[in-house]
Design an enzyme around this catalytic site. Structure first.
Site, PDB file in Angstrom:
ATOM      1  N   GLY A  47      89.104  46.803  58.133  1.00  0.00           N
ATOM      2  CA  GLY A  47      89.779  47.384  56.982  1.00  0.00           C
ATOM      3  C   GLY A  47      90.508  46.274  56.246  1.00  0.00           C
ATOM      4  O   GLY A  47      89.992  45.164  56.119  1.00  0.00           O
ATOM      5  N   GLU A  48      91.708  46.553  55.811  1.00  0.00           N
ATOM      6  CA  GLU A  48      92.529  45.566  55.102  1.00  0.00           C
ATOM      7  C   GLU A  48      93.681  45.145  56.012  1.00  0.00           C
ATOM      8  O   GLU A  48      94.598  45.930  56.250  1.00  0.00           O
ATOM      9  CB  GLU A  48      93.084  46.160  53.803  1.00  0.00           C
ATOM     10  CG  GLU A  48      92.021  46.572  52.808  1.00  0.00           C
ATOM     11  CD  GLU A  48      91.326  45.380  52.169  1.00  0.00           C
ATOM     12  OE1 GLU A  48      91.886  44.264  52.211  1.00  0.00           O
ATOM     13  OE2 GLU A  48      90.222  45.566  51.649  1.00  0.00           O
ATOM     14  N   SER A  49      93.637  43.928  56.515  1.00  0.00           N
ATOM     15  CA  SER A  49      94.653  43.482  57.477  1.00  0.00           C
ATOM     16  C   SER A  49      96.054  43.477  56.881  1.00  0.00           C
ATOM     17  O   SER A  49      97.025  43.804  57.572  1.00  0.00           O
ATOM     18  CB  SER A  49      94.307  42.091  58.016  1.00  0.00           C
ATOM     19  OG  SER A  49      94.245  41.145  56.967  1.00  0.00           O
ATOM     20  N   CYS A  79      87.103  42.565  62.759  1.00  0.00           N
ATOM     21  CA  CYS A  79      87.313  42.123  61.379  1.00  0.00           C
ATOM     22  C   CYS A  79      88.814  42.036  61.057  1.00  0.00           C
ATOM     23  O   CYS A  79      89.459  41.077  61.442  1.00  0.00           O
ATOM     24  CB  CYS A  79      86.541  43.023  60.418  1.00  0.00           C
ATOM     25  SG  CYS A  79      86.281  42.313  58.788  1.00  0.00           S
ATOM     26  N   ARG A 106      90.484  34.449  56.090  1.00  0.00           N
ATOM     27  CA  ARG A 106      90.127  35.748  55.512  1.00  0.00           C
ATOM     28  C   ARG A 106      88.947  35.625  54.554  1.00  0.00           C
ATOM     29  O   ARG A 106      88.832  34.641  53.845  1.00  0.00           O
ATOM     30  CB  ARG A 106      91.308  36.248  54.681  1.00  0.00           C
ATOM     31  CG  ARG A 106      92.073  37.330  55.282  1.00  0.00           C
ATOM     32  CD  ARG A 106      92.992  37.933  54.225  1.00  0.00           C
ATOM     33  NE  ARG A 106      94.065  38.567  54.923  1.00  0.00           N
ATOM     34  CZ  ARG A 106      95.245  38.014  55.144  1.00  0.00           C
ATOM     35  NH1 ARG A 106      95.522  36.831  54.683  1.00  0.00           N
ATOM     36  NH2 ARG A 106      96.151  38.655  55.819  1.00  0.00           N
ATOM     37  N   ILE A 133      81.235  42.436  56.840  1.00  0.00           N
ATOM     38  CA  ILE A 133      81.708  42.984  55.564  1.00  0.00           C
ATOM     39  C   ILE A 133      83.014  42.281  55.216  1.00  0.00           C
ATOM     40  O   ILE A 133      84.020  42.467  55.899  1.00  0.00           O
ATOM     41  CB  ILE A 133      81.924  44.507  55.660  1.00  0.00           C
ATOM     42  CG1 ILE A 133      80.628  45.193  56.097  1.00  0.00           C
ATOM     43  CG2 ILE A 133      82.426  45.051  54.316  1.00  0.00           C
ATOM     44  CD1 ILE A 133      80.791  46.656  56.428  1.00  0.00           C
ATOM     45  N   ARG A 134      82.978  41.455  54.188  1.00  0.00           N
ATOM     46  CA  ARG A 134      84.161  40.658  53.801  1.00  0.00           C
ATOM     47  C   ARG A 134      84.803  40.043  55.057  1.00  0.00           C
ATOM     48  O   ARG A 134      86.007  40.132  55.277  1.00  0.00           O
ATOM     49  CB  ARG A 134      85.173  41.506  53.034  1.00  0.00           C
ATOM     50  CG  ARG A 134      84.669  41.923  51.683  1.00  0.00           C
ATOM     51  CD  ARG A 134      85.665  42.753  50.922  1.00  0.00           C
ATOM     52  NE  ARG A 134      86.070  43.902  51.727  1.00  0.00           N
ATOM     53  CZ  ARG A 134      87.265  44.458  51.678  1.00  0.00           C
ATOM     54  NH1 ARG A 134      88.174  43.994  50.857  1.00  0.00           N
ATOM     55  NH2 ARG A 134      87.557  45.486  52.428  1.00  0.00           N
ATOM     56  N   HIS A 169      81.364  44.043  62.577  1.00  0.00           N
ATOM     57  CA  HIS A 169      81.683  45.454  62.819  1.00  0.00           C
ATOM     58  C   HIS A 169      80.673  46.082  63.782  1.00  0.00           C
ATOM     59  O   HIS A 169      79.713  46.718  63.346  1.00  0.00           O
ATOM     60  CB  HIS A 169      81.644  46.225  61.499  1.00  0.00           C
ATOM     61  CG  HIS A 169      82.763  45.920  60.576  1.00  0.00           C
ATOM     62  ND1 HIS A 169      83.920  46.664  60.537  1.00  0.00           N
ATOM     63  CD2 HIS A 169      82.907  44.951  59.648  1.00  0.00           C
ATOM     64  CE1 HIS A 169      84.724  46.168  59.618  1.00  0.00           C
ATOM     65  NE2 HIS A 169      84.137  45.124  59.068  1.00  0.00           N
ATOM     66  N   GLU A 171      80.903  48.683  65.447  1.00  0.00           N
ATOM     67  CA  GLU A 171      80.941  50.150  65.348  1.00  0.00           C
ATOM     68  C   GLU A 171      79.984  50.688  64.287  1.00  0.00           C
ATOM     69  O   GLU A 171      79.689  51.880  64.261  1.00  0.00           O
ATOM     70  CB  GLU A 171      82.375  50.624  65.069  1.00  0.00           C
ATOM     71  CG  GLU A 171      82.882  50.410  63.656  1.00  0.00           C
ATOM     72  CD  GLU A 171      83.343  48.992  63.337  1.00  0.00           C
ATOM     73  OE1 GLU A 171      83.883  48.796  62.240  1.00  0.00           O
ATOM     74  OE2 GLU A 171      83.169  48.078  64.172  1.00  0.00           O
TER      75      GLU A 171
END
Length: 192
Positions: A47-49, A79, A106, A133-134, A169, A171
């Site tokens: 997600g967004e850390s 991630c 990042r 993903i990013r 990821h 998952e």
């Protein structure tokens, strides 16, 4: 085996499904009272850390979770979860849990358009699918950090004691190898 999944933001539902498929009992951590019942392991999802770090602090989850992780709670970060665990983030003075002896960068592979899939051997075994993903990149690691997988010579999965982290990821792919390893780590500690 009861596994807490940080459910503030990001890909937490996919982790819950995979853990349940493997016989664990996942539950969501959203607020301080969710930590009242004992649990055997913790997943920090992608997600967004920055958002997750802020919410962890604002909701009073940061210090109790950091204390449990530091005391040996098996923890798996993917991630953004890798970034939350890292001791250092390049070009960012903010450190979150800071318990995994790695330096991360990042969005090292670019923004959303830089997302990609690969395959690589994992933990000395067969190749598994990897979805980035990013994704962050591990740029340095301490001597106690074991590399479990690399892509183009860059570590993308590492383990240090009871900490497991991936830049990808797992998952989001059908292969359960990484989650199975994590649950094995939990079993070693909890005996469940």
């Amino acid at each position: 085996m009861r596994i807490g999944v940080l459910a503030l933001q990001g890909a937490f539902i996919e982790h819950e499904r995979r853990l349940a498929e493997l016989g664990a009992a996942p539950f969501e951590i959203r607020e301080r009272r969710d930590l009242d019942a004992p649990f055997d392991g913790l997943v920090l999802p992608g997600g967004e850390s920055t958002v997750q770090g802020k919410l962890l602090r604002d909701l009073g989850l940061f210090e109790p979770l950091r204390a449990q992780i530091a005391a040996g709670l098996p923890t798996f970060g993917t991630c953004a979860g890798l970034i939350l665990l890292a001791k250092e983030i390049l070009n960012d003075p903010l450190v979150h849990f800071g318990l995994l002896d790695v330096v991360v960068e990042r969005n090292a592979y670019g923004r959303q358009l830089g997302s990609f899939h690969a395959e690589a051997p994992f933990a000395g075994g067969a190749p598994i699918p990897l979805s980035f993903i990013r994704a962050p990149a591990i740029r340095a690691q301490g001597p106690d950090v074991e590399t479990l997988a690399t892509v183009d010579g860059i570590p993308v999965a590492v383990r240090q004691g009871n900490l497991l982290a991936t830049a990808f990821h797992p998952e989001l792919d059908p292969d359960p190898t990484v989650h199975r390893l994590f649950l094995g780590m939990v079993h070693q500690v909890s005996g469940r």
